[in-house]
Design an enzyme around this catalytic site. Structure first.
Site: not given
Length: 381
Positions: A51, A53, A88, A158, A188, A211
């Site tokens: 993690h 920390e 942690c 869209a 994405r 991409r």
């Protein structure tokens, strides 16, 4: 001198580097500071890895620096339980830090205040809520997943200024410009999965990959396909050995499933609904049980409409382009049953707008109503 917010902002930048890679765990960043000097930095790099920390403490060790007496800035409450990694909070206590500044509280029942309590019991000063809104936003999907057991489901589409997602001939490339499409790929890369309906596969043959984003995580591609009509020659099937691909159907005939499995796809067969569709609440539950914490739904209108009808969309990302397609038969972003009265509509809360070139992104959390605008609906279970 830098402020607590300055150091937390840096921890947020580090945390964001784990986007996509750490799911279903949260994105976390840590900066260790003493007397205005940064001693070490770290972030949760991938699921199962140390993690943030501990990464920051290791950075101190590599630099030959003792972090005793320092302040640790952490975007999320340090964990207090043993999972794939040890707690942690214990690492911070053993390192002798004097103060811990926390951005978000952790709603995970295994943590939920226990990490902060353990730090305070060790006489470490803990200050909470620094840049909390920003820290909470970074882990929106994790918070939803850990409290509901379901992925955060985001509707992304869209459309033109007159509300069309394609022309009357079905052509849709491209509605938005390069800046907006670049943002789509960035989102994405942070998602655990991308979901489309088979209609989108048949119409567009999409790759559904990330991409143009260096070192990006590739999300699982999922197709909702009741009758297993996804072509074996489609990009999704042909690249299934390279990128995880799940076909969700209602077929139980193993002879229909086998070719997809042989091509490298995973197949999930669910019992169909009385109207011969994949049961969407069961699908969302099944994805949650697989540890998929976030899903971006990229169409088409039939799937998006059905998900909205079932109150399964949690968030919307709508890209609006200053274009006009016209045409009575040109599709809009949502099909499905829809609502009978304006007062029964879904609406966005905490909405934000972002200019991306000539386009505008409108995004926010979905609020469902039952016809009475003051009476929220419960999600479908």
């Amino acid at each position: 001198m830098f402020s607590d917010a300055d150091y937390m902002a840096r921890a947020l930048e580090l945390a964001a580097r784990g986007g996509g890679w750490v799911a279903p765990n949260p994105q976390v960043g840590c900066v260790i500071v003493r007397d205005g000097q940064v001693l070490g930095e770290g972030w949760h790099t991938c699921y199962g890895a140390p993690h943030a920390e501990r990464e920051a403490l290791v950075a101190c060790e590599r630099a030959g620096i003792d972090p005793a007496g320092a302040t640790a800035y952490v975007t999320l409450e340090p964990c207090a339980h043993t999972g794939k990694q040890p707690p942690c909070c214990d690492a911070l206590i053993e390192a002798g830090v004097a103060r811990v500044v926390v951005g978000s509280a952790d709603p995970n029942p295994l943590v939920a205040g226990k990490g902060i309590a353990r730090l305070r019991h060790a006489d470490i000063r803990v200050d909470e809520g620094v840049m909390r809104a920003e820290c909470d936003a970074l882990n929106r999907a994790f918070f939803h997943f850990i409290t509901t057991g379901r992925p955060l489901v985001v509707a992304k589409y869209a459309m033109t200024l007159d509300g069309k997602v394609a022309t009357r001939t079905g052509a849709s490339r491209w509605i938005t410009g390069a800046d907006a499409r670049g943002r789509v790929h960035e989102d994405r890369a942070r998602a655990a999965a991308i979901l489309v309906g088979v209609g989108t596969v048949l119409a567009d043959d999409p790759a559904l990959t990330v991409r143009g984003v260096e070192g990006a995580h590739q999300p699982m591609r999922i197709v909702c396909d009741t009758h297993m009509r996804t072509p074996l020659t489609s990009q999704l099937v042909r690249t299934a050995h390279e990128h995880p691909t799940l076909i969700v159907g209602g077929a139980s005939d193993t002879t229909r499933l086998a070719p997809y499995e042989q091509a490298g796809c995973e197949v999930l067969a669910l019992p169909v609904t009385p109207d011969d569709h994949v049961p969407l609440p069961q699908l969302v539950d099944a994805l949650g049980k697989r540890g998929i914490s976030s899903v971006i739904v990229e169409g088409g209108p039939v799937l998006l409409g059905a998900l909205f009808d079932a109150h399964l969309i949690d968030r919307v990302q709508a890209y609006l382009a200053p274009k006009l397609f016209g045409g009575a038969s040109a599709p809009g972003p949502l099909a499905g049953r829809g609502v009978a009265e304006p007062s029964a509509c879904a609406s966005l809360v905490n909405a934000q707008t972002t200019a991306l070139g000539d386009d505008i992104l409108i995004e926010g959390d979905v609020r469902y109503t039952s016809g009475n605008e003051d009476e929220p609906c419960s999600p479908v279970s």
